[in-house]
Write a protein that holds these residues in place. Structure first.
Motif, PDB file in Angstrom:
ATOM      1  N   GLY A   9       0.828  -1.197   0.000  1.00 41.70           N
ATOM      2  CA  GLY A   9       0.000   0.000   0.000  1.00 41.70           C
ATOM      3  C   GLY A   9       0.858   1.241   0.000  1.00 41.70           C
ATOM      4  N   PRO A  10       0.225   2.401  -0.202  1.00 49.75           N
ATOM      5  CA  PRO A  10       0.978   3.656  -0.281  1.00 49.75           C
ATOM      6  C   PRO A  10       1.486   4.126   1.078  1.00 49.75           C
ATOM      7  N   ALA A  11       2.286   5.178   1.056  1.00 52.16           N
ATOM      8  CA  ALA A  11       2.872   5.752   2.264  1.00 52.16           C
ATOM      9  C   ALA A  11       1.786   6.130   3.263  1.00 52.16           C
ATOM     10  N   ALA A  12       2.033   5.806   4.540  1.00 46.49           N
ATOM     11  CA  ALA A  12       1.154   6.193   5.647  1.00 46.49           C
ATOM     12  C   ALA A  12      -0.262   5.618   5.544  1.00 46.49           C
ATOM     13  N   SER A  13      -0.392   4.468   4.880  1.00 47.60           N
ATOM     14  CA  SER A  13      -1.715   3.839   4.772  1.00 47.60           C
ATOM     15  C   SER A  13      -2.044   3.054   6.045  1.00 47.60           C
ATOM     16  N   GLY A  14      -1.039   2.852   6.903  1.00 46.84           N
ATOM     17  CA  GLY A  14      -1.252   2.090   8.132  1.00 46.84           C
ATOM     18  C   GLY A  14      -0.778   0.658   8.004  1.00 46.84           C
ATOM     19  N   LYS A  15      -0.176   0.310   6.850  1.00 46.93           N
ATOM     20  CA  LYS A  15       0.204  -1.094   6.631  1.00 46.93           C
ATOM     21  C   LYS A  15       1.275  -1.576   7.606  1.00 46.93           C
ATOM     22  N   GLY A  16       2.167  -0.671   8.027  1.00 47.29           N
ATOM     23  CA  GLY A  16       3.236  -1.075   8.950  1.00 47.29           C
ATOM     24  C   GLY A  16       2.674  -1.532  10.283  1.00 47.29           C
ATOM     25  N   THR A  17       1.779  -0.730  10.838  1.00 47.97           N
ATOM     26  CA  THR A  17       1.174  -1.093  12.132  1.00 47.97           C
ATOM     27  C   THR A  17       0.371  -2.381  11.994  1.00 47.97           C
ATOM     28  N   LEU A  18      -0.374  -2.483  10.903  1.00 49.21           N
ATOM     29  CA  LEU A  18      -1.177  -3.700  10.701  1.00 49.21           C
ATOM     30  C   LEU A  18      -0.279  -4.921  10.561  1.00 49.21           C
ATOM     31  N   ALA A  19       0.803  -4.768   9.810  1.00 49.64           N
ATOM     32  CA  ALA A  19       1.704  -5.901   9.588  1.00 49.64           C
ATOM     33  C   ALA A  19       2.316  -6.355  10.916  1.00 49.64           C
ATOM     34  N   VAL A 115       5.360 -11.933   7.877  1.00 50.30           N
ATOM     35  CA  VAL A 115       4.549 -10.857   7.313  1.00 50.30           C
ATOM     36  C   VAL A 115       5.531  -9.844   6.734  1.00 50.30           C
ATOM     37  N   LEU A 116       5.365  -9.495   5.470  1.00 48.46           N
ATOM     38  CA  LEU A 116       6.210  -8.473   4.855  1.00 48.46           C
ATOM     39  C   LEU A 116       5.320  -7.328   4.408  1.00 48.46           C
ATOM     40  N   ASP A 117       5.740  -6.094   4.683  1.00 47.75           N
ATOM     41  CA  ASP A 117       4.965  -4.978   4.145  1.00 47.75           C
ATOM     42  C   ASP A 117       5.826  -4.136   3.225  1.00 47.75           C
ATOM     43  N   GLY A 118       5.175  -3.578   2.185  1.00 44.24           N
ATOM     44  CA  GLY A 118       5.924  -2.783   1.213  1.00 44.24           C
ATOM     45  C   GLY A 118       5.048  -2.270   0.092  1.00 44.24           C
ATOM     46  N   ARG A 119       5.604  -2.289  -1.121  1.00 43.94           N
ATOM     47  CA  ARG A 119       4.866  -1.807  -2.290  1.00 43.94           C
ATOM     48  C   ARG A 119       4.664  -2.919  -3.319  1.00 43.94           C
ATOM     49  N   ASP A 120       5.586  -3.886  -3.333  1.00 44.96           N
ATOM     50  CA  ASP A 120       5.597  -4.897  -4.398  1.00 44.96           C
ATOM     51  C   ASP A 120       5.709  -6.309  -3.827  1.00 44.96           C
ATOM     52  N   ILE A 133      -2.839  -8.507   1.125  1.00 41.53           N
ATOM     53  CA  ILE A 133      -3.749  -7.420   1.494  1.00 41.53           C
ATOM     54  C   ILE A 133      -3.186  -6.131   0.915  1.00 41.53           C
ATOM     55  N   TYR A 134      -4.039  -5.369   0.255  1.00 42.64           N
ATOM     56  CA  TYR A 134      -3.625  -4.070  -0.292  1.00 42.64           C
ATOM     57  C   TYR A 134      -4.328  -2.986   0.521  1.00 42.64           C
ATOM     58  N   VAL A 135      -3.524  -2.260   1.311  1.00 45.75           N
ATOM     59  CA  VAL A 135      -4.083  -1.300   2.269  1.00 45.75           C
ATOM     60  C   VAL A 135      -4.129   0.084   1.630  1.00 45.75           C
ATOM     61  N   VAL A 136      -5.285   0.704   1.637  1.00 47.36           N
ATOM     62  CA  VAL A 136      -5.395   2.061   1.076  1.00 47.36           C
ATOM     63  C   VAL A 136      -6.058   2.996   2.075  1.00 47.36           C
ATOM     64  N   ALA A 137      -5.894   4.294   1.857  1.00 49.60           N
ATOM     65  CA  ALA A 137      -6.599   5.338   2.599  1.00 49.60           C
ATOM     66  C   ALA A 137      -6.429   6.594   1.747  1.00 49.60           C
ATOM     67  N   ASP A 173       5.998   6.357  -6.808  1.00 55.42           N
ATOM     68  CA  ASP A 173       5.944   4.912  -6.546  1.00 55.42           C
ATOM     69  C   ASP A 173       5.031   4.191  -7.548  1.00 55.42           C
ATOM     70  N   SER A 174       3.969   4.885  -7.999  1.00 55.16           N
ATOM     71  CA  SER A 174       3.013   4.235  -8.912  1.00 55.16           C
ATOM     72  C   SER A 174       3.471   4.301 -10.361  1.00 55.16           C
ATOM     73  N   ALA A 175       4.190   5.369 -10.710  1.00 56.73           N
ATOM     74  CA  ALA A 175       4.533   5.581 -12.125  1.00 56.73           C
ATOM     75  C   ALA A 175       5.823   4.895 -12.543  1.00 56.73           C
ATOM     76  N   ARG A 176       6.654   4.482 -11.566  1.00 52.18           N
ATOM     77  CA  ARG A 176       7.953   3.925 -11.961  1.00 52.18           C
ATOM     78  C   ARG A 176       7.789   2.623 -12.745  1.00 52.18           C
ATOM     79  N   ALA A 177       8.793   2.340 -13.605  1.00 51.52           N
ATOM     80  CA  ALA A 177       8.714   1.134 -14.430  1.00 51.52           C
ATOM     81  C   ALA A 177       9.024  -0.110 -13.595  1.00 51.52           C
ATOM     82  N   ALA A 178       9.969   0.004 -12.634  1.00 51.30           N
ATOM     83  CA  ALA A 178      10.405  -1.160 -11.871  1.00 51.30           C
ATOM     84  C   ALA A 178       9.494  -1.400 -10.678  1.00 51.30           C
ATOM     85  N   ALA A 179       8.756  -2.515 -10.706  1.00 55.50           N
ATOM     86  CA  ALA A 179       7.906  -2.929  -9.583  1.00 55.50           C
ATOM     87  C   ALA A 179       7.078  -1.773  -9.010  1.00 55.50           C
TER      88      ALA A 179
END
Ligand code: C5P
Length: 212
Positions: A9-19, A115-120, A133-137, A173-179
């Motif tokens: 999920g994106p920055a500050a979506s809360g995925k770190g705390t959830l993970a 449990v791993l959290d990140g973007r890819d 799980i894809y976390v959004v806000a 993070d969304s527009a880059r070609a790599a992952a």
């Protein structure tokens, strides 16, 4: 069996705390993969180099010292912004891929999964993860959370600036070609905009229970 849960999920979506909380609840190891990119960025910045210089950033990634993951400056806005610059470089991503895959396949301390959290994680690092799980806000909610976090840590923070930085980081993070940042086809989306941390955790636990 080795259970792997991927949270993206994106920055500050809360995925770190959830993970972190899911790892505790299911007795699994936890890896904050953003801290790898942050550690590389911090090393480049400390050396006075340019985070956009792929050769410099790749050398820092290849020489990554796990002790760097504990650096106190990793959570600063400056390191976060530089992390998203080094993370756009394929050589940096390649250098960090093996570390992440090894962690998922053989979690430390004899634990039975990770449990791993990140973007890819669900798309590239662990495409066969048992749960994705894809976390959004909304950007405004995420900026508000990050703003409060910075103030609580005694760091200067101006809300409109935090919002602009989050939007800039999302775009990079969304527009880059790599992952790029995007949900895996088989990920379950969890929107935490209207949820406090406890409600978000309960929702994430339900997703894990329903998926397994
Ligand atoms: O999650 P966090 O904000 O700590 O991540 C910092 C930066 O690292 C992100 O903006 C992103 O560019 C990069 N990152 C990534 N892939 C990951 C984790 C983080 O590209 N798996």
């Amino acid at each position: 069996m080795n259970l792997v849960i991927a949270l993206d999920g994106p920055a500050a979506s809360g995925k770190g705390t959830l993970a972190r909380r899911l790892a505790e609840a299911f007795d699994l190891a936890y890896l904050d993969t953003g801290s790898l990119y942050r550690a590389v960025a911090a090393r480049v910045l400390v050396d006075g180099a340019d985070p956009q210089d792929e050769a410099v950033a790749a050398t820092a990634a290849e020489a990554l010292d796990p002790a760097d993951l504990q650096r106190p400056d990793l959570r600063s806005q400056a390191v976060g912004a530089a992390a998203s610059q080094v993370a756009a470089q394929p050589r940096v991503r390649q250098a960090l891929l093996d570390f992440q895959r090894r962690f998922a396949a053989r979690p430390p301390d004899g634990l039975s999964g990770a449990v791993l959290d990140g973007r890819d994680i669900g798309t590239v690092v662990c495409p066969d993860a048992d749960v994705k799980i894809y976390v959004v806000a909304s950007p405004e909610v995420r900026a508000e959370r990050r703003h409060r976090e910075l103030i609580a840590r005694g760091e200067p923070s101006i809300y409109p600036q935090v919002l602009a930085e989050i939007q800039e980081r999302d775009a990079r993070d969304s527009a880059r070609a790599a992952a790029p940042l995007k949900p895996a086809d088989d990920a379950v989306q969890l929107d935490t905009s209207e949820l406090d941390i406890e409600a978000a955790f309960q929702a994430a636990k339900r997703i894990v229970a329903e998926t397994l």
